[in-house]
Design a protein around this motif. Structure first.
Motif, PDB file in Angstrom:
ATOM      1  N   SER A 134       0.799  -1.242   0.009  1.00 33.50           N
ATOM      2  CA  SER A 134       0.055   0.012  -0.041  1.00 33.50           C
ATOM      3  C   SER A 134       0.761   1.144  -0.060  1.00 33.50           C
ATOM      4  CB  SER A 134      -0.842   0.070   1.347  1.00 33.50           C
ATOM      5  OG  SER A 134      -2.066  -1.104   1.205  1.00 33.50           O
ATOM      6  N   GLY A 135       1.946   1.178   0.503  1.00 35.18           N
ATOM      7  CA  GLY A 135       2.882   2.410   0.654  1.00 35.18           C
ATOM      8  C   GLY A 135       3.636   2.711  -0.545  1.00 35.18           C
ATOM      9  N   SER A 136       3.596   1.721  -1.612  1.00 35.55           N
ATOM     10  CA  SER A 136       4.475   1.748  -2.680  1.00 35.55           C
ATOM     11  C   SER A 136       3.765   1.957  -4.174  1.00 35.55           C
ATOM     12  CB  SER A 136       5.334   0.529  -2.819  1.00 35.55           C
ATOM     13  OG  SER A 136       6.114   0.252  -1.850  1.00 35.55           O
ATOM     14  N   THR A 137       2.702   2.747  -4.117  1.00 45.65           N
ATOM     15  CA  THR A 137       1.741   3.042  -5.087  1.00 45.65           C
ATOM     16  C   THR A 137       2.440   3.531  -6.555  1.00 45.65           C
ATOM     17  OG1 THR A 137      -0.118   3.603  -3.688  1.00 45.65           O
ATOM     18  CG2 THR A 137      -0.423   4.100  -6.058  1.00 45.65           C
ATOM     19  N   TRP A 138       3.506   4.301  -6.255  1.00 46.68           N
ATOM     20  CA  TRP A 138       4.397   4.952  -7.368  1.00 46.68           C
ATOM     21  C   TRP A 138       5.059   3.833  -7.822  1.00 46.68           C
ATOM     22  CZ3 TRP A 138       9.494   4.543  -7.288  1.00 46.68           C
ATOM     23  CH2 TRP A 138      10.304   4.166  -5.874  1.00 46.68           C
ATOM     24  N   VAL A 139       5.525   2.710  -7.199  1.00 42.70           N
ATOM     25  CA  VAL A 139       6.259   1.642  -7.898  1.00 42.70           C
ATOM     26  C   VAL A 139       5.463   0.980  -8.622  1.00 42.70           C
ATOM     27  CG1 VAL A 139       7.510  -0.470  -7.193  1.00 42.70           C
ATOM     28  CG2 VAL A 139       8.004   1.525  -5.822  1.00 42.70           C
ATOM     29  N   PHE A 140       4.035   0.767  -8.303  1.00 45.32           N
ATOM     30  CA  PHE A 140       3.208  -0.243  -9.135  1.00 45.32           C
ATOM     31  C   PHE A 140       2.689   0.661 -10.451  1.00 45.32           C
ATOM     32  CE2 PHE A 140       1.936  -1.473  -4.866  1.00 45.32           C
ATOM     33  CZ  PHE A 140       2.502  -2.704  -4.762  1.00 45.32           C
ATOM     34  N   THR A 141       3.036   2.055 -10.507  1.00 43.58           N
ATOM     35  CA  THR A 141       2.674   2.829 -11.674  1.00 43.58           C
ATOM     36  C   THR A 141       3.989   2.493 -12.679  1.00 43.58           C
ATOM     37  OG1 THR A 141       1.510   4.590 -10.450  1.00 43.58           O
ATOM     38  CG2 THR A 141       2.360   5.099 -12.427  1.00 43.58           C
ATOM     39  N   ILE A 142       5.065   2.710 -12.133  1.00 41.15           N
ATOM     40  CA  ILE A 142       6.339   2.530 -13.016  1.00 41.15           C
ATOM     41  C   ILE A 142       6.171   0.966 -13.637  1.00 41.15           C
ATOM     42  CG2 ILE A 142       8.654   2.308 -12.890  1.00 41.15           C
ATOM     43  CD1 ILE A 142       8.584   4.518 -10.824  1.00 41.15           C
ATOM     44  N   VAL A 143       5.990   0.083 -12.562  1.00 34.94           N
ATOM     45  CA  VAL A 143       5.924  -1.408 -13.209  1.00 34.94           C
ATOM     46  C   VAL A 143       4.819  -1.590 -14.049  1.00 34.94           C
ATOM     47  CG1 VAL A 143       5.585  -3.864 -12.358  1.00 34.94           C
ATOM     48  CG2 VAL A 143       7.146  -2.332 -11.054  1.00 34.94           C
ATOM     49  N   GLY A 144       3.648  -1.005 -13.788  1.00 38.08           N
ATOM     50  CA  GLY A 144       2.530  -1.150 -14.931  1.00 38.08           C
ATOM     51  C   GLY A 144       2.697  -0.570 -15.939  1.00 38.08           C
ATOM     52  N   THR A 145       3.546   0.833 -16.292  1.00 33.41           N
ATOM     53  CA  THR A 145       4.111   1.297 -17.099  1.00 33.41           C
ATOM     54  C   THR A 145       4.843   0.428 -18.066  1.00 33.41           C
ATOM     55  OG1 THR A 145       3.634   3.515 -16.156  1.00 33.41           O
ATOM     56  CG2 THR A 145       4.656   3.501 -18.145  1.00 33.41           C
ATOM     57  N   ALA A 146       5.784   0.052 -17.383  1.00 31.92           N
ATOM     58  CA  ALA A 146       6.773  -0.733 -18.136  1.00 31.92           C
ATOM     59  C   ALA A 146       6.113  -2.133 -18.717  1.00 31.92           C
ATOM     60  CB  ALA A 146       8.029  -1.445 -17.260  1.00 31.92           C
ATOM     61  N   ALA A 147       5.125  -2.669 -18.048  1.00 30.84           N
ATOM     62  CA  ALA A 147       4.346  -3.791 -18.407  1.00 30.84           C
ATOM     63  C   ALA A 147       3.604  -3.513 -19.616  1.00 30.84           C
ATOM     64  CB  ALA A 147       3.604  -4.416 -17.303  1.00 30.84           C
ATOM     65  N   THR A 148       2.814  -2.479 -19.400  1.00 30.42           N
ATOM     66  CA  THR A 148       2.028  -1.998 -20.669  1.00 30.42           C
ATOM     67  C   THR A 148       2.851  -1.772 -21.832  1.00 30.42           C
ATOM     68  OG1 THR A 148       0.445  -1.029 -18.838  1.00 30.42           O
ATOM     69  CG2 THR A 148       0.381  -0.515 -21.372  1.00 30.42           C
ATOM     70  N   GLY A 182      -0.284   9.536 -10.919  1.00 34.14           N
ATOM     71  CA  GLY A 182       0.802   8.639 -10.707  1.00 34.14           C
ATOM     72  C   GLY A 182       0.634   7.808  -9.351  1.00 34.14           C
ATOM     73  N   ARG A 183      -0.083   8.281  -8.380  1.00 32.81           N
ATOM     74  CA  ARG A 183      -0.217   7.665  -7.144  1.00 32.81           C
ATOM     75  C   ARG A 183      -1.758   7.189  -6.935  1.00 32.81           C
ATOM     76  NH1 ARG A 183       4.262   8.831  -3.197  1.00 32.81           N
ATOM     77  NH2 ARG A 183       6.044   9.451  -4.752  1.00 32.81           N
ATOM     78  N   GLY A 184      -2.522   7.195  -7.953  1.00 32.37           N
ATOM     79  CA  GLY A 184      -3.935   6.926  -7.876  1.00 32.37           C
ATOM     80  C   GLY A 184      -4.310   5.365  -7.519  1.00 32.37           C
ATOM     81  N   HIS A 185      -5.339   5.388  -6.664  1.00 37.13           N
ATOM     82  CA  HIS A 185      -5.777   3.911  -5.932  1.00 37.13           C
ATOM     83  C   HIS A 185      -6.659   3.412  -6.996  1.00 37.13           C
ATOM     84  CE1 HIS A 185      -5.047   5.680  -1.651  1.00 37.13           C
ATOM     85  NE2 HIS A 185      -3.968   5.751  -2.515  1.00 37.13           N
ATOM     86  N   VAL A 186      -6.522   2.078  -7.274  1.00 37.26           N
ATOM     87  CA  VAL A 186      -7.229   1.351  -8.134  1.00 37.26           C
ATOM     88  C   VAL A 186      -8.740   1.239  -7.514  1.00 37.26           C
ATOM     89  CG1 VAL A 186      -7.364  -0.875  -9.102  1.00 37.26           C
ATOM     90  CG2 VAL A 186      -5.229   0.094  -9.101  1.00 37.26           C
ATOM     91  N   THR A 187      -9.796   1.345  -8.478  1.00 37.27           N
ATOM     92  CA  THR A 187     -11.061   1.248  -7.936  1.00 37.27           C
ATOM     93  C   THR A 187     -11.379  -0.306  -7.914  1.00 37.27           C
ATOM     94  OG1 THR A 187     -11.587   3.400  -8.679  1.00 37.27           O
ATOM     95  CG2 THR A 187     -13.463   1.852  -8.364  1.00 37.27           C
ATOM     96  N   ASP A 188     -11.793  -0.753  -7.121  1.00 37.64           N
ATOM     97  CA  ASP A 188     -12.217  -2.297  -6.887  1.00 37.64           C
ATOM     98  C   ASP A 188     -13.959  -2.085  -6.353  1.00 37.64           C
ATOM     99  OD1 ASP A 188      -9.600  -3.345  -7.581  1.00 37.64           O
ATOM    100  OD2 ASP A 188      -9.094  -3.455  -5.403  1.00 37.64           O
ATOM    101  N   PHE A 189     -14.233  -3.385  -6.630  1.00 38.50           N
ATOM    102  CA  PHE A 189     -15.809  -3.524  -6.461  1.00 38.50           C
ATOM    103  C   PHE A 189     -16.313  -5.052  -6.412  1.00 38.50           C
ATOM    104  CE2 PHE A 189     -15.647  -2.749 -11.051  1.00 38.50           C
ATOM    105  CZ  PHE A 189     -16.171  -4.042 -11.530  1.00 38.50           C
TER     106      PHE A 189
END
Length: 163
Positions: free
Chosen positions: A53-67, A108-115
């Motif tokens: 949860s404290g590493s949202t920016w890391v997931f943004t970078i990893v997600g961008t690279a993966a995309t 860049g640090r947004g929270h993913v919407t889950d439902f």
């Protein structure tokens, strides 16, 4: 093909997230299949079960690279099955990455919407489902490829069978 699947997944994912934000509550769960599956709004800064949860920016970078990597892979894929599998993974990645870039609390640090509430385990979304479907399809395609390769090797007399 991969681009069409990815675009469809991303549009459906973002549409269902917008609907969830408009119609659901973070406090109240709507049961769909008893306690197994329900609808409840959540905003996840981390990964599955809010890990990291404290590493949202890391997931943004990893997600961008993966995309970007999936975009490259989509251009190289040669079969429809692999195009569909890649499209599901790519679309799921794009759907969650859009949240990382555009959702609150900031760029860049947004929270993913889950439902989609899976019992008391975790809450996910359709992008997560697409990721799972794409990976599952990829595993099945690889297993089928390996099986066909082994069968062809046996027919050609190159098997390692002990007699």
């Amino acid at each position: 093909m991969a681009c069409l699947v990815a675009l469809t997944i991303a549009v459906v994912d973002q549409s269902t997230k917008a609907l969830a934000i408009a119609q659901l509550s973070t406090r109240e769960r709507i049961p769909l299949i008893g306690d197994l599956l329900g609808l409840q709004l959540a905003f996840n800064p981390g990964t599955i079960m809010s890990l990291g949860s404290g590493s949202t920016w890391v997931f943004t970078i990893v997600g961008t690279a993966a995309t970007i990597a999936l975009f490259y892979a989509a251009w190289r894929v040669t079969t429809t099955g692999w195009a569909v599998a890649l499209g599901f993974v790519w679309g799921g990645a794009i759907g969650n990455l859009l949240d990382r870039y555009l959702a609150a609390p900031r760029f860049g640090r947004g929270h993913v919407t889950d439902f989609l509430a899976y019992g008391n385990l975790f809450i996910g979304n359709l992008a997560d489902v697409a990721l799972g479907v794409g990976v599952g399809l990829g595993i099945v395609l690889q297993l089928l490829r390996t099986r066909r390769h082994h069968a062809a090797t046996e027919r050609a007399g190159g098997g390692d069978s002990l007699q």
